[in-house]
Design a protein around this motif. Structure first.
Motif, PDB file in Angstrom:
ATOM      1  N   UNK A  60      41.290 -10.691  82.277  1.00 23.40           N
ATOM      2  CA  UNK A  60      41.566 -10.728  84.024  1.00 23.40           C
ATOM      3  C   UNK A  60      41.836  -9.123  83.429  1.00 23.40           C
ATOM      4  N   UNK A  61      42.304  -8.479  82.730  1.00 21.13           N
ATOM      5  CA  UNK A  61      42.399  -6.870  82.682  1.00 21.13           C
ATOM      6  C   UNK A  61      41.341  -5.827  82.421  1.00 21.13           C
ATOM      7  N   UNK A  62      40.586  -6.501  81.047  1.00 16.23           N
ATOM      8  CA  UNK A  62      39.080  -6.650  80.501  1.00 16.23           C
ATOM      9  C   UNK A  62      38.499  -6.172  81.233  1.00 16.23           C
ATOM     10  N   UNK A  63      38.016  -7.505  82.137  1.00 17.06           N
ATOM     11  CA  UNK A  63      36.428  -7.505  82.814  1.00 17.06           C
ATOM     12  C   UNK A  63      37.077  -7.444  84.368  1.00 17.06           C
ATOM     13  N   UNK A  64      38.452  -6.658  84.748  1.00 13.06           N
ATOM     14  CA  UNK A  64      38.936  -6.060  85.788  1.00 13.06           C
ATOM     15  C   UNK A  64      38.235  -7.285  87.187  1.00 13.06           C
ATOM     16  N   UNK A 105      55.297 -14.494  89.579  1.00 15.31           N
ATOM     17  CA  UNK A 105      54.217 -14.138  89.500  1.00 15.31           C
ATOM     18  C   UNK A 105      54.028 -13.027  89.185  1.00 15.31           C
ATOM     19  N   UNK A 106      54.559 -11.809  89.562  1.00 10.85           N
ATOM     20  CA  UNK A 106      54.665 -10.632  88.525  1.00 10.85           C
ATOM     21  C   UNK A 106      54.459 -10.493  87.209  1.00 10.85           C
ATOM     22  N   UNK A 107      56.087 -11.809  86.926  1.00 15.65           N
ATOM     23  CA  UNK A 107      56.299 -11.892  85.397  1.00 15.65           C
ATOM     24  C   UNK A 107      55.787 -11.915  84.431  1.00 15.65           C
ATOM     25  N   UNK A 108      54.545 -12.527  85.038  1.00  8.91           N
ATOM     26  CA  UNK A 108      53.179 -12.459  84.125  1.00  8.91           C
ATOM     27  C   UNK A 108      52.119 -12.030  84.430  1.00  8.91           C
ATOM     28  N   UNK A 109      51.801 -11.211  85.264  1.00  9.08           N
ATOM     29  CA  UNK A 109      50.465  -9.681  85.782  1.00  9.08           C
ATOM     30  C   UNK A 109      51.164  -9.169  86.342  1.00  9.08           C
ATOM     31  N   UNK A 110      50.320  -8.203  86.543  1.00  3.79           N
ATOM     32  CA  UNK A 110      51.003  -7.350  87.806  1.00  3.79           C
ATOM     33  C   UNK A 110      50.112  -6.938  89.001  1.00  3.79           C
ATOM     34  N   UNK A 111      48.658  -6.888  89.193  1.00  5.64           N
ATOM     35  CA  UNK A 111      47.638  -6.821  88.687  1.00  5.64           C
ATOM     36  C   UNK A 111      47.252  -8.155  90.234  1.00  5.64           C
ATOM     37  N   UNK A 112      47.633  -9.355  89.710  1.00  8.56           N
ATOM     38  CA  UNK A 112      48.103 -10.363  90.375  1.00  8.56           C
ATOM     39  C   UNK A 112      48.947 -10.828  91.634  1.00  8.56           C
ATOM     40  N   UNK A 113      49.831 -10.225  90.761  1.00 12.47           N
ATOM     41  CA  UNK A 113      50.749  -9.952  92.100  1.00 12.47           C
ATOM     42  C   UNK A 113      50.874  -8.550  93.380  1.00 12.47           C
ATOM     43  N   UNK A 114      49.585  -7.910  92.839  1.00 17.71           N
ATOM     44  CA  UNK A 114      49.657  -6.818  92.952  1.00 17.71           C
ATOM     45  C   UNK A 114      48.764  -7.882  94.740  1.00 17.71           C
ATOM     46  N   UNK A 115      47.828  -8.922  94.151  1.00 18.02           N
ATOM     47  CA  UNK A 115      47.049  -9.006  94.909  1.00 18.02           C
ATOM     48  C   UNK A 115      47.481  -9.696  95.859  1.00 18.02           C
TER      49      UNK A 115
END
Length: 589
Positions: A60-64, A105-115
């Motif tokens: 997800x980070x790589x493909x944005x 959620x934030x424990x796994x991925x900051x972008x998903x938590x941000x969304x």
């Protein structure tokens, strides 16, 4: 799961500025009820399993991008409507459960938590807070189920922390509609959202003059004139979408106004106040993951014939990282628990959670990377992604610098019920509406108020094993109140333009709140018959490390109130600006 009965409470952080602690607001620590525990464990386990199975964070980070199947899975878990009542399609979680699930959620991925946070913590929060029953019934069911995504549109190219200076304008057409024109910058979820909470200036006739005030409008993606900029290429949280949003003569019906016309600034600030709470909770989740990674590495990595976890400098890092988590967790759930019980004005507490939590996360991330050493710097390991993702937390939803100013100047205000003694109702009203713009009116009243509080014993309900720490808290709080009074006496209304003493006041207030929350939480743990002795010993150690750390910050800033080099700092900064940077070359000097 929403709290049914509430009793209005005073701000705990606000009381600290008076040298006060109302122990009934602090003890016992507002822990999870049995109902919250049962539901929370089930929900957290479900979220954890889904994230572990479905999130390919590196991809997800790589493909944005966050894949559609991930969005669908999050929706099926109910994560898009955690705070929405069940009759409107949400989970109906209170602040405490909301924060704990969001942290997972934030424990796994900051972008998903941000969304997720941009969607509900701020995106449709104005609708949740101020919307009419008709507005809620129309939009919340689709927002809560994830059928539609929401976005919060406040920031503009020339307006960041200074929200008053927005240029987006909504003109009354006189036919029940408004024409909205302007642009918003760095808007999370912008391109994929269908629902936008947009803040714009509107004209108001006041005392025969036309004045601009901020109002809040619901704008839908399909409205003619709504368009978007290119997706921003960010340092971190890359999978979350960030774009500019443009409004070119968008016709918005008056039925889409949230709250009272002209009251949008207050609406926006209330949204951000609650949003900062989830940000602090998310930081706890991120820190837990980083500490787990660092601990596993420290136990498995051997040097000089022993695991590096046995080396003193690594032990120092692990202990402080754990204490940072314990402290942040304590202030977050002290705040959520009291919000559930009826804490009405929580903007100071949530600001502390955001500033302290985001900086604690950054430090924990830095220390985890240092423990990992060379591995931490390599892209094949997740440390560098966590570091990139973590950095934004100190910037968005109010930079930590502006929030320190906000904390200091808001804290210096007197409670509204005491303001009547000052007279000059117009000045008082102005001070209450915006403490950053008007503080001088408070000076004389504060002098007498604070001096009465010094010397009293302030907290008494701590566990006996924390008597020493509680005594030091009481002493520091008294000294803090004196320094607040001295600062007001010295600067008066000019305190507004002196940010270095403001910073010191904010640092002390934050760390005093940390101390208070940690003492309260640890007391409850030590008094509990359900916690085994090993966990009690562990929590007591964490508390003592956290309390020592927070106390050191308060002591340092107390000393700096009278022994500082603020004039030299300003003069040096002016010279740097005159030189357009460093301005020196070793060859010439």
């Amino acid at each position: 799961m929403m709290s049914e009965e509430k009793q209005m409470m005073d701000s705990i952080v606000g009381d600290l500025f008076f040298g006060e602690v109302k122990e009934e607001n602090v003890f016992p620590f507002p822990g999870f009820t049995e109902e919250q525990q049962d539901f929370g464990r089930e929900m957290v386990n479900a979220v954890s399993k889904f994230c572990e199975d479905a999130l390919d964070c590196e991809k997800m980070d790589e493909e944005s991008v966050i894949p559609d199947e991930v969005m669908k899975g999050l929706a099926e878990l109910g994560l898009f409507g955690m705070g929405v009542n069940e009759d409107l399609g949400g989970l109906g979680l209170d602040y405490t459960l909301y924060s704990r699930v969001f942290a997972e959620v934030a424990a796994f991925d900051g972008a998903v938590a941000t969304m997720i946070g941009a969607h509900q913590s701020i995106g449709y929060r104005a609708l949740l807070n101020e919307g009419t029953e008709e507005q809620k019934a129309k939009w919340l069911p689709q927002l809560a189920t994830g059928e539609k995504l929401a976005s919060f549109c406040l920031t503009e190219p020339g307006s960041g922390s200074d929200a008053y200076s927005i240029k987006t304008k909504a003109v009354d057409n006189g036919d029940g509609t408004y024409t909205l024109t302007g642009q918003k910058l760095w808007i999370t979820n912008a391109g994929t959202a269908e629902f936008y909470s947009v803040f714009a200036k509107t004209d108001h006739e006041i005392d025969g003059e036309t004045k601009e005030k901020i109002s809040c409008f619901i704008v839908e993606k399909g409205m003619e004139g709504v368009s978007f900029g290119e997706k921003e290429k960010k340092m971190g949280i890359r999978a979350s979408e960030t774009r500019a949003v443009y409004f070119d003569k968008v016709i918005v019906p008056k039925e889409n106004i949230i709250g009272e016309l002209g009251k949008g600034f207050k609406i926006a600030m209330n949204v951000l106040n609650s949003g900062r709470l989830s940000l602090g909770a998310g930081c706890v989740g991120g820190m837990k993951t980083l500490l787990k990674m660092a601990t596993e590495h420290a136990k498995g990595r051997k040097q000089f014939g022993a695991p590096i976890a046995e080396f003193g400098l690594i032990q120092d890092k692990l202990a402080l990282m754990a204490a940072r988590i314990y402290a942040t967790e304590s202030i977050v759930y002290m705040t959520t628990g009291n919000m559930c019980k009826g804490l009405k004005d929580y903007y100071l507490e949530t600001a502390v959670c955001k500033v302290y939590g985001s900086e604690a996360l950054w430090e924990v991330c830095d220390q985890a990377m240092q423990i990992a050493a060379g591995n931490g710097y390599m892209k094949e390991y997740p440390y560098e992604r966590y570091m990139r993702d973590s950095r934004i937390n100190m910037i968005f939803e109010g930079t930590n610098e502006i929030l320190r100013i906000f904390l200091a100047l808001s804290g210096i205000r007197n409670p509204s019920e005491s303001m009547k003694e000052l007279g000059k109702a117009a000045d008082v009203s102005k001070a209450l509406q915006d403490p950053i713009k008007s503080v001088g009116v408070l000076t004389n009243f504060a002098r007498g108020r604070f001096s009465k509080m010094i010397g009293q014993r302030l907290i008494t309900k701590q566990h006996e094993k924390l008597d020493k720490e509680a005594g030091k808290f009481n002493s520091l709080l008294g000294q803090f109140a004196i320094q607040v009074e001295n600062t007001l006496m010295k600067y008066g209304k000019n305190i507004i333009g002196n940010e270095l003493p403001q910073k010191r006041i904010a640092e002390m207030a934050m760390n005093l709140y940390v101390m208070l929350a940690v003492i309260s939480r640890t007391t409850s743990i030590l008094n509990s018959e359900k916690v085994d002795q090993a966990k009690k010993d562990y929590c007591l150690n964490l508390a003592r490390v956290a309390l020592k750390d927070a106390r050191a910050v308060v002591v340092t800033n107390l000393k700096s109130m009278t022994n500082h080099d603020d004039k030299i700092v300003k003069a040096t900064s002016d010279m740097v600006c005159d030189n357009d940077g460093y301005g020196l070359d070793i060859i010439n000097f």
